[in-house]
Scaffold this motif. Structure first.
Motif, PDB file in Angstrom:
ATOM      1  N   HIS A  78       1.090  -1.058   0.003  1.00 22.34           N
ATOM      2  CA  HIS A  78       0.077   0.160  -0.035  1.00 22.34           C
ATOM      3  C   HIS A  78       0.873   1.295   0.170  1.00 22.34           C
ATOM      4  O   HIS A  78       1.673   1.435   1.012  1.00 22.34           O
ATOM      5  N   HIS A 102      -2.745   5.476  -4.391  1.00 17.86           N
ATOM      6  CA  HIS A 102      -4.209   6.467  -3.970  1.00 17.86           C
ATOM      7  C   HIS A 102      -4.423   7.091  -5.185  1.00 17.86           C
ATOM      8  O   HIS A 102      -3.907   8.017  -5.796  1.00 17.86           O
ATOM      9  N   ALA A 126      -6.632   2.974  -4.046  1.00 19.00           N
ATOM     10  CA  ALA A 126      -7.181   3.315  -2.624  1.00 19.00           C
ATOM     11  C   ALA A 126      -7.953   4.602  -2.774  1.00 19.00           C
ATOM     12  O   ALA A 126      -7.461   5.595  -3.576  1.00 19.00           O
ATOM     13  N   LEU A 147      -9.131  -0.528  -2.696  1.00 15.98           N
ATOM     14  CA  LEU A 147      -8.968  -0.345  -1.155  1.00 15.98           C
ATOM     15  C   LEU A 147      -9.856   0.858  -0.650  1.00 15.98           C
ATOM     16  O   LEU A 147      -9.430   2.096  -0.834  1.00 15.98           O
TER      17      LEU A 147
END
Ligand code: DX5
Ligand code: ZN
Length: 235
Positions: A78, A102, A126, A147
């Protein structure tokens, strides 16, 4: 592991409790990995922070590479970094089986997701609690996993934000059998794991609810049991 193998592996073991190695004892990393393997976890979640995208710093390529050398568990990396484009290829080379970036990062994320798949890994996208689903919808065909953050990223041990549940439900209703896997991260514990699974989460990232306890096996087993019970109830 190829992208398809990673996705198959998750489909077979869902709902899966995925430990986040943010609060583990980094002075004894090998021992921590053995304890998690003995706890029968199926993959590991690695939180990379750059002190820029989030107000915290963790670890980067050398630690991901060292973890990959020490365990055969699949690695879900991540990236909480502002400029993932520059690094995704190197994280895949370091052993990431999935790389998650992200939507709020600075780089053009559509290209970054393509880069991740081209490098041979699964691509995760995400979104933070304040970010609406509409922002990621056009990119869903490029995602192996979505996510859904249930805390603002940066630190373990924060309270679960229920805004994540509505997002999971909407994504779950929209997806078909080929649709993206759903992952939730932040504040997952005995109370929140059930609602997260019932809302459609396949991967439950857990930090403090495992690492604040001495017996990882007991924590993982209890959370996994709760997840399975709610998974059955959801059907
Ligand atoms: C949040 C990280 C998480 C987090 C999980 O910034 O992405 O993976 O550390 O920890 P808990 O379960 O304690 O919220
Ligand atoms: Zn995380």
């Amino acid at each position: 592991m190829s992208r398809h193998d990673f996705v198959d592996c998750v489909r077979r073991c869902r709902p899966a409790v995925v430990p986040s190695l943010l609060m583990c004892d980094f002075a004894n990393l090998e021992d921590e990995l053995r304890r998690l393997e003995a706890a029968d976890v199926r993959l590991l979640h690695l939180d990379v922070m750059d002190g820029h995208f989030v107000p915290n710093l963790t670890y980067g390529l050398p630690i991901v590479e060292a973890i990959d050398r020490t365990t055969s568990l699949p690695l879900d990396v991540h990236l909480m970094i502002s400029n993932p484009a520059k690094y995704v290829q190197r994280f895949v080379e370091a052993g990431a089986d999935q790389v998650t970036v992200h939507i709020e990062a600075d780089d053009p994320i559509e290209q970054v997701l393509q880069q991740i798949r081209a490098a041979g890994a699964a691509a995760g996208l995400a979104l933070n609690p304040p970010t609406p689903l509409a922002k990621i919808e056009p990119l869903l065909p490029l995602c192996d996993t979505v996510l859904v953050m249930s805390v603002m990223p940066g630190f373990g041990g924060q309270a679960f934000n229920p805004v994540a549940l509505q997002k999971l439900k909407t994504l779950n209703e929209q997806r078909d059998a080929e649709g993206p896997l759903l992952e939730v991260d932040g504040g997952i514990n005995d109370e929140t794991i059930g609602p997260a699974v019932e809302s459609g989460a396949d991967l439950l990232v857990v930090g403090s609810a495992i690492f604040r306890h001495h017996d990882y096996g007991e924590q993982v087993a209890r959370l996994s049991r709760l997840a399975r019970q709610h998974h059955v109830a959801q059907r």
